[in-house]
Design an enzyme around this catalytic site. Structure first.
Site, PDB file in Angstrom:
ATOM      1  N   GLY B 125       0.830  -1.200   0.000  1.00 22.63           N
ATOM      2  CA  GLY B 125       0.000   0.000   0.000  1.00 22.63           C
ATOM      3  C   GLY B 125       0.866   1.251   0.000  1.00 22.63           C
ATOM      4  N   SER B 127       1.345   3.594  -3.152  1.00 24.41           N
ATOM      5  CA  SER B 127       0.825   4.706  -3.949  1.00 24.41           C
ATOM      6  C   SER B 127      -0.542   5.153  -3.469  1.00 24.41           C
ATOM      7  CB  SER B 127       0.722   4.292  -5.416  1.00 24.41           C
ATOM      8  OG  SER B 127       1.996   4.099  -5.960  1.00 24.41           O
ATOM      9  N   GLU B 244      12.867  -4.149  -3.299  1.00 26.15           N
ATOM     10  CA  GLU B 244      12.033  -4.194  -4.489  1.00 26.15           C
ATOM     11  C   GLU B 244      12.837  -3.842  -5.738  1.00 26.15           C
ATOM     12  OE1 GLU B 244       8.848  -1.360  -4.452  1.00 26.15           O
ATOM     13  OE2 GLU B 244       7.608  -2.591  -5.752  1.00 26.15           O
TER      14      GLU B 244
END
Lengths: 342, 378
Positions: B125, B127, B244
């Site tokens: 969660g 953006s 990421e």
């Protein structure tokens, strides 16, 4: 698995880097342009003598022949440093190609002199007869190491017709096809010499690229336009980030190819081709970017950038350009019949 | 320099390869559709039962205590076997490293085994409608609920991958109402079945319901939903984004395997006779190989204890561009068949997201320029 130099290898590289940083600043690179106003070949030769004292020149010569017997992994870092300094002498050709080659040809007396730093050797193994550093060399090796049944010749003393290069420090000479004496080499020794030259050229291109990128990063941090450093503009940042990206992904390929050569791995030729293709493309990209972000100041011979950029423009095409190297990779991947290669 | 694996590592590879060859399912529906997600969950649970779900984790959490080299080997074998995408990836590759770094012992013990077993399924969660590349513009807020012993979350998150199928979400919320930018944010882990949470799935570029927006309206979470301390969320989040962008999400195995398939496709499609097509295939293959070598060097540094830091942006730029090029080249080889639904066209649509997610490539270039090359910010 360990993808890194060991501490001895790293220390040797560091020592060469320190030496060249101190002894081969841009003024010495300019001194290496034969025939130019600033030419001072004796000064350049002193750098060579110091490399000889460190044992670097005979580093790739087998210990039995008076050298250090170091492998490609230990040496590509040194060659990258020579590139970073734009050393105006054929360190790669002498130490990385000619040393092992002359040893393989049984030229013991010459090898001894080479390892002692008394012999500067220019070499071109691509059949063109255009030999870099011929104008400052004590001996030349020319011929075609790529052709089936090719041969290499030793010219001592050098016999050549001088040619002008865009990079004056390359001191080119054209050698006649039948000049000199044929070296006694088997096909494996010829092939090995070619691979070493291609890999050494790739390593030098990395160093040249790193120097150009550092120069560009410093410049855009200092240079102000519109009231700010031009390095704050994303149009500039992104070009330099892409230039770094290209170098950072070429560098491991060079080290891996060195390891493959040292191991005599079946894929070594392919790995060298990958390394040279990536290094050629990366160095060309960095040179173009560095010139562009500098603007007009770099489009002069007064500013130092051209000393490195011209070496890139020449070096990227020597020892097989990126297209040629990718054709070798295509062959290794079964995308091309081997016999289509030349 | 030693580019060989030890006998123990090779034995690990052989064990993984044998198990994967015997067990990998083929022809699953897309993991970003409801039907396919359920099929992928079965696969995740099979991986977990055989202790292949999270090889690098401690045994007590369902792993094998594998070294980072063994993890890399497993990834190579996983993609080589043509195994499905990991629908658990946002939990096991992105949240889990953050929990290992910042979580309390209680959080680790409670969350990690359920994550490994694909019982809790995690989505991101980050953006919001007004905070994309500019993550520090986060507006979703967390208000202290002293009586309840927790926090009340309100706001909207979007582009939440597989949000419609997941059970939990992690993300940033503004816990200090007077704060600006990257200060005053807290990292929360939120069960999506909490009262006040509404999830709406919607179609991505490929038509699958792979995206969701998540609406939070005074949703209560207890204190132990905070990871890494109140108002310290930015630095915790940066650890996650480093994973990421970097190695853990996109190991080279995935691209090596795609590059090998591309070379096969090129041989089948007559690229031997087409010098231009051949050169593009070779470039893509070389780049996949370069990513592998870069990774081996990077893992050597990680194994020696150095942090990847801003250099993970180099990984992200390289693999995202490589992935697009690999697939574009394949589509060009396929010619009129390129538009047909299939692994290459699906892979192409998936690859197009790479330069956007995990921080757009424009943001990555800024990071490389400022934090690796040292160029001035202003």
């Amino acid at each position: 698995m360990r993808f890194a130099l060991n501490s001895d290898q790293a220390a040797l590289r560091e020592a060469v880097r320190d030496l060249l940083r101190a002894e081969c600043p841009p003024a010495v690179v300019r001194a290496g342009w034969p025939g130019s106003e600033e030419s001072d070949l004796a000064r350049v030769r002193r750098v060579w003598d110091q490399l000889g004292e460190m044992g670097v020149l005979g580093a790739a010569v087998p210990e039995a022949d008076g050298g250090l017997g170091l492998g490609a992994v230990a040496l590509v870092g040194l060659l990258e440093e020579a590139g970073r300094a734009a050393l105006p002498l054929p360190l790669m050709e002498t130490a990385f190609v000619a040393g092992p080659l002359l040893a393989a040809a049984g030229e013991a007396a010459l090898v001894e002199r080479l390892a002692a730093g008394e012999l500067v050797v220019g070499a071109a193994l691509d059949g063109s007869g255009i030999v870099p550093f011929a104008q400052v060399a004590d001996a030349l090796i020319a011929g075609d190491a790529r052709a089936p049944g090719g041969e290499l010749r030793l010219l001592r003393p050098p016999a050549f017709a001088p040619l002008e290069s865009i990079d004056g420090a390359r001191g080119l000479g054209r050698v006649a096809a039948d000049a000199g004496l044929v070296l006694d080499l088997d096909a494996a020794a010829l092939a090995a010499a070619w691979e070493r030259g291609a890999l050494g050229a790739a390593a030098q291109l990395l160093g040249l690229g790193r120097a150009l990128l550092a120069l560009a990063a410093d410049y855009v941090t200092e240079r102000r336009q519109f009231g700010v450093a031009i390095g704050t503009f994303q149009a500039v940042k992104h070009q330099l980030a892409d230039a770094l990206l290209a170098l950072e992904f070429a560098a491991p390929a060079v080290l891996r190819a060195a390891w493959s050569l040292d191991r005599g791995a079946g894929d070594a030729g392919r790995d060298v081709a990958v390394a040279k293709a990536l290094a050629s493309d990366a160095a060309l990209q960095v040179a173009a970017t560095a010139l562009q972000v500098h603007g007009a100041i770099a489009y002069t011979v007064e500013y130092d950038l051209h000393l490195h950029a011209k070496r890139v423009w020449a070096g990227a095409r020597a020892w097989g350009d990126a297209d040629w190297q990718r054709t070798r990779v295509a062959a290794a991947l079964g995308l091309l019949p081997e016999e289509a290669l030349r | 320099m030693d580019l060989t694996y030890t006998p123990a590592e090779e034995a690990f590879r052989a064990e993984a390869r044998a198990w994967l060859e015997a067990n990998v399912p083929h022809d699953l529906a897309s993991g970003d559709s409801a039907e396919g997600f359920a099929q992928h969950l079965e696969w995740e649970r099979a991986l977990h039962a055989a202790r292949w779900a999270v090889v690098s984790w401690p045994e007590r959490y369902g792993g094998r205590d594998a070294s980072i080299w063994e993890w890399l080997i497993f990834e190579e074998e996983y993609y080589r076997a043509g195994a499905p995408m990991r629908v658990t990836q946002n939990g096991i590759f992105l949240l889990a490293p953050t929990i290992f770094e910042f979580g309390t012992q209680e959080q680790q013990d409670a969350l990690l085994p359920r994550m490994a077993a694909a019982e809790d399924l995690w989505c991101q969660g980050w953006s919001e409608p007004g905070a994309g590349s500019d993550l520090a513009a986060t507006k979703a807020r967390a208000v202290r609920d002293e009586a309840g012993g927790g926090w009340r979350l309100t706001g909207q998150k979007t582009w939440t991958t597989r949000g419609a199928f997941c059970t939990h979400m992690f993300g940033l919320f503004r816990s200090d109402p007077g704060s600006e930018r990257h200060r005053g944010l807290t990292y929360f882990m939120v069960p999506l079945d909490a009262p006040g949470v509404t999830v709406r799935g919607f179609g991505r570029l490929d038509g699958d319901e792979g995206f969701a927006e998540v609406f939070l309206d005074d949703a209560f979470v207890p204190d132990d939903a905070v990871l890494g301390g109140v108002d310290r969320g930015w630095s915790v989040a940066m650890a996650t984004t480093g994973s990421e962008r970097g190695l853990t999400l996109r190991s080279p195995g995935r691209f090596l395997s795609a590059a090998e398939r591309l070379v096969e496709l090129a041989r089948d499609r007559g690229a031997r006779e087409d010098a231009l097509a051949r050169d593009r295939v070779v470039r893509a293959w070389i780049d996949a190989d370069a990513y592998q070598q870069f990774t081996l060097q990077q893992v050597t540094e990680i194994a020696a204890g150095s942090a990847t830091g801003a250099r993970s942006s180099l990984n992200k730029l390289f693999w995202s561009q490589l992935d697009v090029r690999l697939h574009e080249t394949a589509l060009d080889l396929l010619g009129p068949e390129a538009e047909l639904d299939g692994p290459w066209s699906r892979g192409f649509l998936f690859a197009l997201a790479g330069p956007i997610y995990a921080g757009t490539n424009e943001i990555q270039r800024n990071i490389v320029a400022e934090r690796v090359l040292g160029l001035p910010r202003k």
